[in-house]
Design a protein around this motif. Structure first.
Motif, short mmCIF file in Angstrom:
data_model
loop_
_atom_site.label_atom_id
_atom_site.label_comp_id
_atom_site.label_asym_id
_atom_site.label_seq_id
_atom_site.Cartn_x
_atom_site.Cartn_y
_atom_site.Cartn_z
N GLY A 1 16.21 18.10 48.72
CA GLY A 1 17.60 17.73 48.97
C GLY A 1 18.13 18.35 50.25
O GLY A 1 18.79 17.69 51.06
N GLY A 2 17.83 19.64 50.46
CA GLY A 2 18.27 20.31 51.68
C GLY A 2 17.65 19.68 52.92
O GLY A 2 18.32 19.47 53.93
N VAL B 1 19.64 17.56 45.02
CA VAL B 1 20.07 18.92 44.69
C VAL B 1 20.59 18.96 43.25
O VAL B 1 20.22 19.85 42.46
CB VAL B 1 21.15 19.41 45.68
N ALA C 1 12.43 22.37 39.79
CA ALA C 1 13.81 22.49 40.26
C ALA C 1 13.85 22.90 41.74
O ALA C 1 14.59 22.31 42.53
CB ALA C 1 14.56 23.51 39.40
N ILE C 2 13.04 23.89 42.11
CA ILE C 2 13.07 24.37 43.50
C ILE C 2 12.54 23.29 44.45
O ILE C 2 13.09 23.09 45.54
CB ILE C 2 12.27 25.69 43.62
N LEU D 1 15.38 20.93 44.99
CA LEU D 1 16.43 21.54 45.81
C LEU D 1 16.02 21.54 47.28
O LEU D 1 16.82 21.19 48.16
CB LEU D 1 16.69 22.98 45.34
N LEU D 2 14.76 21.94 47.56
CA LEU D 2 14.31 21.99 48.95
C LEU D 2 14.27 20.59 49.56
O LEU D 2 14.65 20.39 50.72
CB LEU D 2 12.92 22.66 49.03
#
Lengths: 106, 131
Positions: free
Chosen positions: B74-75, B44, B67-68, B71-72
């Motif tokens: 990491g989630g 993230v 980046a997205i 992030l996804l």
């Protein structure tokens, strides 16, 4: 028995509780880094950015409280809701980051 | 799926199966969970850093797409971490084999391929002469 070391006071081999406490602390530090990066990314977006940044800071406070609670108040509990809550905070930061990015580009 | 989510939040449910193991096993399982959580937090943080510290890339919105994706990822690591923790604890209590998982291999491949793509991008820029 009377002259031997007591079973209760014998130090734990491997210092498991202390290692777990430090692992929670490292996790809290990682969350702090993520909070700072989220706020830095959100702030230039004006009013919406300030609101999203505030969400990041409030979530960080709650997450830190959960980490602290697990290693102090609930340290004797075998299982704790602190674990799913910490995972939820991480997934929440991922979602918040996506929202900030989408808001910033479009 | 809702049942699995309820299971993560319900310590009572977990306590109702099998026998209580040596507490050191539970603490080791918890630390493994926390290590996975930090892996997710690092992904993230990587996504957030890519979004604000990378210069704009030649392809439109490529920076935001990278980046997205981070992030996804990491989630997903965080959600999978709590699920794996609960399933592992269950297996320990029941004296069963620990749950096997392809997730670490998939994550390692994804990170490795991502790194290779970035190396290729850097080389193309360097040889292209404008960097």
């Amino acid at each position: 028995m009377a002259d031997g070391p007591s079973r209760v006071s014998r130090p734990d081999p491997g210092l498991q509780p202390e290692r777990t406490r430090l692992a929670w602390r490292r996790t809290a530090l990682a969350m702090t880094v993520v909070m700072v990066l989220t706020v830095r990314l959100a702030l230039p977006l004006g009013r919406a950015g300030v609101a999203l940044g505030a969400v990041a800071v409030l979530g960080w406070s709650a997450a830190l409280l959960v980490c602290w609670w697990r290693v102090t108040v609930a340290r004797r509990a075998a299982y704790s809701r602190a674990l799913p809550l910490a995972a939820l905070a991480t997934a929440g930061y991922a979602t918040l980051g996506v929202v900030v990015l989408i808001r910033g580009v479009w | 799926m809702w049942q699995a989510i309820r299971r993560w939040f319900d310590p009572q449910e977990l306590r109702s199966v099998g026998t209580t193991p040596d507490y050191r096993f539970s603490l080791a399982n918890e630390r493994t969970f926390l290590a996975w959580l930090r892996t997710g937090l690092a992904l993230v943080a990587g996504g957030l850093a890519a979004a604000q510290f990378l210069p704009p890339l030649p392809l439109a919105h490529l920076r935001e797409v990278i980046a997205i994706a981070l992030l996804l990822l990491g989630g997903a690591v965080a959600v999978r971490a709590i699920d794996h923790w609960a399933r592992t604890e269950r297996a320990i209590r029941l004296g069963e084999e620990l749950p096997a998982s392809r997730f670490p291999a998939v994550l390692a491949l994804a990170v490795g391929i991502g790194a290779l793509l970035l190396v290729a991008a850097v080389l193309v820029r360097a040889i292209g002469g404008d960097g």
